[in-house]
Design an enzyme around this catalytic site. Structure first.
Site, PDB file in Angstrom:
ATOM      1  N   GLU A   1      -6.151  -4.152  10.608  1.00  0.00           N
ATOM      2  CA  GLU A   1      -5.188  -3.061  10.718  1.00  0.00           C
ATOM      3  C   GLU A   1      -5.503  -2.201  11.944  1.00  0.00           C
ATOM      4  O   GLU A   1      -6.245  -1.221  11.830  1.00  0.00           O
ATOM      5  CB  GLU A   1      -5.258  -2.180   9.472  1.00  0.00           C
ATOM      6  CG  GLU A   1      -4.776  -2.854   8.221  1.00  0.00           C
ATOM      7  CD  GLU A   1      -4.018  -1.887   7.342  1.00  0.00           C
ATOM      8  OE1 GLU A   1      -2.954  -2.253   6.873  1.00  0.00           O
ATOM      9  OE2 GLU A   1      -4.483  -0.736   7.174  1.00  0.00           O
TER      10      GLU A   1
ATOM     11  N   HIS B   1      -9.888   1.734   4.321  1.00  0.00           N
ATOM     12  CA  HIS B   1      -8.651   1.892   5.101  1.00  0.00           C
ATOM     13  C   HIS B   1      -8.911   2.919   6.215  1.00  0.00           C
ATOM     14  O   HIS B   1      -9.648   3.886   6.004  1.00  0.00           O
ATOM     15  CB  HIS B   1      -7.517   2.358   4.182  1.00  0.00           C
ATOM     16  CG  HIS B   1      -6.180   2.316   4.855  1.00  0.00           C
ATOM     17  ND1 HIS B   1      -5.769   3.275   5.746  1.00  0.00           N
ATOM     18  CD2 HIS B   1      -5.174   1.406   4.781  1.00  0.00           C
ATOM     19  CE1 HIS B   1      -4.553   2.960   6.190  1.00  0.00           C
ATOM     20  NE2 HIS B   1      -4.172   1.832   5.617  1.00  0.00           N
TER      21      HIS B   1
ATOM     22  N   GLY C   1       2.795  -0.770   4.454  1.00  0.00           N
ATOM     23  CA  GLY C   1       2.671   0.565   3.882  1.00  0.00           C
ATOM     24  C   GLY C   1       4.068   1.115   3.654  1.00  0.00           C
ATOM     25  O   GLY C   1       4.672   0.925   2.600  1.00  0.00           O
TER      26      GLY C   1
ATOM     27  N   GLY D   1       1.803   3.018  10.756  1.00  0.00           N
ATOM     28  CA  GLY D   1       2.798   4.078  10.605  1.00  0.00           C
ATOM     29  C   GLY D   1       3.508   4.460  11.892  1.00  0.00           C
ATOM     30  O   GLY D   1       4.172   5.484  11.955  1.00  0.00           O
TER      31      GLY D   1
ATOM     32  N   ASN E   1       0.862  -1.184   0.000  1.00  0.00           N
ATOM     33  CA  ASN E   1       0.000   0.000   0.000  1.00  0.00           C
ATOM     34  C   ASN E   1       0.898   1.234   0.000  1.00  0.00           C
ATOM     35  O   ASN E   1       1.426   1.624   1.032  1.00  0.00           O
ATOM     36  CB  ASN E   1      -0.896  -0.014   1.250  1.00  0.00           C
ATOM     37  CG  ASN E   1      -1.762   1.231   1.347  1.00  0.00           C
ATOM     38  OD1 ASN E   1      -1.850   2.020   0.397  1.00  0.00           O
ATOM     39  ND2 ASN E   1      -2.414   1.429   2.488  1.00  0.00           N
ATOM     40  N   TRP E   2       1.043   1.818  -1.184  1.00  0.00           N
ATOM     41  CA  TRP E   2       1.949   2.978  -1.314  1.00  0.00           C
ATOM     42  C   TRP E   2       1.354   4.262  -0.738  1.00  0.00           C
ATOM     43  O   TRP E   2       2.055   5.254  -0.595  1.00  0.00           O
ATOM     44  CB  TRP E   2       2.279   3.221  -2.798  1.00  0.00           C
ATOM     45  CG  TRP E   2       3.235   2.240  -3.387  1.00  0.00           C
ATOM     46  CD1 TRP E   2       3.888   1.213  -2.739  1.00  0.00           C
ATOM     47  CD2 TRP E   2       3.676   2.193  -4.751  1.00  0.00           C
ATOM     48  NE1 TRP E   2       4.684   0.540  -3.615  1.00  0.00           N
ATOM     49  CE2 TRP E   2       4.579   1.120  -4.868  1.00  0.00           C
ATOM     50  CE3 TRP E   2       3.384   2.947  -5.888  1.00  0.00           C
ATOM     51  CZ2 TRP E   2       5.203   0.781  -6.072  1.00  0.00           C
ATOM     52  CZ3 TRP E   2       4.000   2.615  -7.083  1.00  0.00           C
ATOM     53  CH2 TRP E   2       4.903   1.546  -7.173  1.00  0.00           C
ATOM     54  N   LYS E   3       0.070   4.266  -0.477  1.00  0.00           N
ATOM     55  CA  LYS E   3      -0.609   5.487  -0.013  1.00  0.00           C
ATOM     56  C   LYS E   3      -0.348   6.624  -1.010  1.00  0.00           C
ATOM     57  O   LYS E   3      -0.177   6.367  -2.185  1.00  0.00           O
ATOM     58  CB  LYS E   3      -0.181   5.826   1.416  1.00  0.00           C
ATOM     59  CG  LYS E   3      -0.326   4.597   2.339  1.00  0.00           C
ATOM     60  CD  LYS E   3      -0.161   4.884   3.785  1.00  0.00           C
ATOM     61  CE  LYS E   3      -0.365   3.595   4.577  1.00  0.00           C
ATOM     62  NZ  LYS E   3      -0.332   3.781   6.002  1.00  0.00           N
TER      63      LYS E   3
ATOM     64  N   SER F   1       2.831  -1.421  10.508  1.00  0.00           N
ATOM     65  CA  SER F   1       4.266  -1.478  10.831  1.00  0.00           C
ATOM     66  C   SER F   1       4.907  -2.830  10.527  1.00  0.00           C
ATOM     67  O   SER F   1       5.767  -3.301  11.274  1.00  0.00           O
ATOM     68  CB  SER F   1       4.502  -1.075  12.289  1.00  0.00           C
ATOM     69  OG  SER F   1       4.070   0.250  12.497  1.00  0.00           O
TER      70      SER F   1
END
Ligand code: PGA
Length: 225
Positions: free
Chosen positions: A145, A96, A204, A151, A9-11, A183
């Site tokens: 999640e 998300h 991520g 993060g 997930n590159w965001k 994470s």
């Protein structure tokens, strides 16, 4: 043999050039296994270039979006409808926590989005914070999640993630596949993937670095060196 999903997930990161560099570095290094499903979820603007690069390279990478419209195609300015993306993507991340928090996305919107992607034969990946978050009908893949782990560098414990995955399977279906996100790194991924009820991971930050991402995938299939 259970499926192993590794979903990047590159965001809101990477422009087209950076995205293509990632594909050219990661693609040739990926192990090929029938039960291994590697998915990359770039921004919408990179989807078609990434798809093209993956196809030309013949890489074992599926493509996903990070969100989708809850409406069908039509007069919805700024929206990305599932029907218009069905030739580009295999999967769509839906609900998300960053969307729920920053864009007030409700369970109702999540459920409409799931309906839209299912109609276009795209796999919905619904993100939940625990067994209490509703999973809409037709979902076969869910990401657990927990917000405290996203993060922060502090993942949930593998045992707790496994318990949540087990509860979700008991509540919905034993066939439900549950992956863990929050994470995840190459250093901790093995502890999650070896849990009985966990079918993969959704990194991520760690997915942005091609080398680190390849390491994560290799750890998942026990190909370490
Ligand atoms: P993170 O993000 O790996 O950077 O914690 C995971 C996610 O939000 O999908």
């Amino acid at each position: 043999m259970k499926n192993i999903w590794v979903i990047a997930n590159w965001k809101s990161n990477k422009n087209i050039q950076e995205a293509l560099e990632w594909v050219s570095q990661v693609g040739p290094e990926l192990p090929r296994r029938e039960n291994l499903k590697v998915v990359v979820c770039p921004t919408f603007s990179c989807l078609s270039e990434v798809k093209k690069a993956v196809t030309i390279g013949g890489f074992p990478i599926l493509i996903g979006s990070q969100d989708i419209s809850s409406f069908e195609a039509g007069a919805y300015t700024g929206e990305e409808a599932a029907a218009l993306l069905k030739d580009l993507i295999d999967l769509s991340i839906i609900g998300h926590s960053e969307r729920r928090q920053n864009f007030s996305e409700s369970d109702e919107a999540v459920s409409k989005k799931v309906e839209q992607v299912l109609r276009s034969n795209i796999t919905p990946l619904v993100c939940v914070q625990g067994a209490d978050t509703p999973v809409p009908e037709g979902c076969k893949l869910v990401a657990y999640e927990p917000i405290f782990a996203i993060g922060t560098g502090t993942p949930d414990t593998p045992e707790n993630a496994n318990n949540v995955a087990k509860s979700l399977k008991q509540k919905y279906s034993q066939a439900l596949e549950v992956i863990y996100g929050g994470s995840v790194t190459s250093g901790n991924v093995r502890s999650f993937i070896t849990q009985e009820n966990i079918n993969g991971v959704l990194p991520g930050k760690a997915s942005l670095d091609p080398e680190e991402f390849v390491k994560i995938v290799k750890e998942c299939v026990g190909e370490t060196n």
